[in-house]
Design a protein around this motif. Structure first.
Motif, mmCIF file in Angstrom:
data_model
loop_
_atom_site.group_PDB
_atom_site.id
_atom_site.type_symbol
_atom_site.label_atom_id
_atom_site.label_comp_id
_atom_site.label_asym_id
_atom_site.label_seq_id
_atom_site.Cartn_x
_atom_site.Cartn_y
_atom_site.Cartn_z
ATOM 1 N N ILE A 10 0.838 -1.208 0.000
ATOM 2 C CA ILE A 10 0.000 0.000 0.000
ATOM 3 C C ILE A 10 0.867 1.250 0.000
ATOM 4 C CG2 ILE A 10 -1.755 1.300 1.263
ATOM 5 C CD1 ILE A 10 -2.854 -1.350 2.288
ATOM 6 N N SER A 13 2.913 1.415 -3.300
ATOM 7 C CA SER A 13 2.182 1.891 -4.477
ATOM 8 C C SER A 13 1.982 3.397 -4.431
ATOM 9 C CB SER A 13 0.819 1.180 -4.575
ATOM 10 O OG SER A 13 0.006 1.472 -3.463
ATOM 11 N N GLU A 17 3.489 6.065 -7.140
ATOM 12 C CA GLU A 17 2.578 6.906 -7.915
ATOM 13 C C GLU A 17 2.800 8.399 -7.677
ATOM 14 O OE1 GLU A 17 -0.919 8.100 -10.191
ATOM 15 O OE2 GLU A 17 0.527 6.466 -10.242
ATOM 16 N N ALA A 31 -0.268 -1.781 -7.119
ATOM 17 C CA ALA A 31 -1.653 -1.590 -6.701
ATOM 18 C C ALA A 31 -2.423 -2.912 -6.735
ATOM 19 C CB ALA A 31 -2.333 -0.562 -7.607
ATOM 20 N N GLU A 225 -6.491 2.219 -4.267
ATOM 21 C CA GLU A 225 -5.608 1.405 -5.107
ATOM 22 C C GLU A 225 -6.232 1.192 -6.492
ATOM 23 O OE1 GLU A 225 -2.602 0.488 -4.333
ATOM 24 O OE2 GLU A 225 -2.673 1.194 -2.256
ATOM 25 N N SER A 226 -7.539 1.059 -6.530
ATOM 26 C CA SER A 226 -8.222 0.859 -7.809
ATOM 27 C C SER A 226 -8.086 2.083 -8.708
ATOM 28 C CB SER A 226 -9.706 0.559 -7.564
ATOM 29 O OG SER A 226 -9.861 -0.617 -6.807
ATOM 30 N N MET A 228 -5.553 4.180 -8.777
ATOM 31 C CA MET A 228 -4.201 4.167 -9.343
ATOM 32 C C MET A 228 -4.073 3.088 -10.408
ATOM 33 S SD MET A 228 -1.653 4.918 -6.115
ATOM 34 C CE MET A 228 -2.220 3.564 -5.114
ATOM 35 N N LEU A 229 -4.710 1.941 -10.143
ATOM 36 C CA LEU A 229 -4.651 0.835 -11.096
ATOM 37 C C LEU A 229 -5.308 1.211 -12.424
ATOM 38 C CD1 LEU A 229 -5.310 -2.845 -10.191
ATOM 39 C CD2 LEU A 229 -6.565 -1.841 -12.069
#
Length: 383
Positions: A10, A13, A17, A31, A225-226, A228-229
């Protein structure tokens, strides 16, 4: 298996980013890994809620919180204008939950057991809803095809697109109403028929505030996280040599529903195969009857109109295949390990087909010219 060590991804990532501005593929990978332990914590919190409120409510909460991450991923991708990837993600969630998620749960739960038994009435209700999913998602595609046939032409492409959007809005409203009534039917008026058998919880129960905090906190972090993904999607697909369509229908769908996969397999291993089926098939139904229609409505609110016309025949075949094989596997009220293998095999065959198919490149949605902004009809979108 303790996956808490993966929580380190976490901050990794976030660092990649926002501080190091690392290549998108690195962010995408970090992520993706970070979501895995968060999904496990979501499963733990759901188990605690199920111990207090019952397995039926617990399964519904697991599906809802798991699909919330899926919804957030889709919204960010939709904001980027990639409608094809959003639709692929919807299809991927449907086949992933019902085939991969349920297949893994049955297979893992069958270790040491000759067969696993569950409520036939509950499975029958879920299967009936699956066939509604088939009708609801085939109808817009068949309508679009009909409007292209001689004698049924809607006129210009813009007129046809507006008809597709109008039908999709109507279908979305009907599906959301049906899903809400289904909850009333199974949780209120006929709860004695569909309630799962509750079992004593092993170990100490968390306080309610702790379970609720973990549910909300894990969902919020999964959403972060989603985001960034999804932002690294297109660059990562180019780096990997994969189409955004394939990443949407396989990778994003699997990541977005990882919580359901973990929870279903865990509960099946504990001998709670009925709860595992509720999670896997229930998640499929919620995506099709609630998440997808809600995305259609949201798309209008944010000015990126999306319809429910799935243009790829492979996607439509996949949705029909889900209803047929899940009904075949669950209709007798028991499951064996080989049936889990069959479900996974169908998923792998579909994944191979989606890997080799080459969809046309989705163009970003154009901004309507000033002359059209005052009209009630939306500018045509690529589907």
């Amino acid at each position: 298996m303790d996956m808490n060590f993966l929580l380190a991804f976490i901050p990794v990532s976030l660092l990649l980013e926002y501080v190091l501005h690392a290549p998108p593929l690195w962010v995408f990978a970090a992520a993706t890994i970070a979501i895995i332990p968060l999904a496990d914590w979501l499963r733990k919190a759901t188990e605690q809620v199920a111990a207090r409120a019952g397995q039926t409510i617990g399964g519904l909460l697991n599906v809802t919180f798991g699909n919330l991450a899926e919804l957030i991923i889709a919204i960010f991708v939709l904001l980027g204008g990639n409608v094809t990837v959003v639709k692929a993600q919807i299809t991927g969630s449907i086949i992933g939950n019902a085939l991969l998620g349920l297949g893994l749960a049955i297979l893992i739960g069958s270790f040491g057991r000759a067969r696993q038994k569950f409520s036939g009435a509950n499975a029958g209700q879920l299967n009936s809803m699956l066939f509604l999913v088939v009708v609801a998602l085939l109808l817009p595609a068949l309508f679009d095809l009909t409007e292209r046939l001689p004698g049924f032409e809607a006129g210009s492409a813009a007129a046809r697109d507006n008809l597709d959007e109008a039908l999709s809005l109507g279908v979305a409203i009907v599906l959301i109403l049906v899903y809400a009534l289904n909850l009333v039917y199974t949780l209120v008026t006929h709860k004695d028929v569909f309630a799962l058998e509750d079992e004593p919880h092993e170990g100490e129960l968390w306080p309610v505030w702790k379970a609720a905090s973990v549910l909300v906190g894990a969902t919020a972090l999964i959403a972060l996280e989603s985001e960034m993904l999804s932002g690294a999607l297109e660059a990562s697909s180019a780096a990997l040599g994969l189409s955004p369509f394939f990443l949407g229908i396989i990778v994003l769908a699997v990541v977005g529903n990882f919580a359901e996969y973990i929870a279903g397999s865990y509960f099946a291993r504990q001998g709670k195969i009925g709860l595992a089926i509720n999670i896997a098939v229930g998640a499929t139904i919620q995506v099709a009857l609630f998440t997808a229609p809600l995305l259609v409505i949201i798309s209008y609110v944010i000015g990126k109109p999306m319809n429910l016309v799935f243009g790829s025949p492979l996607e439509l075949v996949a949705i029909v295949a889900v209803a047929l094989i899940v009904t075949t596997v669950t209709k007798d009220g028991e499951a064996t390990w080989f049936e889990g293998v069959l479900l996974i095999a169908v998923y792998l065959l579909l994944a191979l087909s989606f890997f080799f198919v080459t969809p046309r490149q989705e163009t970003r949605l154009p901004t309507p010219p000033p002359a059209l902004t005052a009209t009630p009809l939306h500018a045509p979108t690529a589907t």
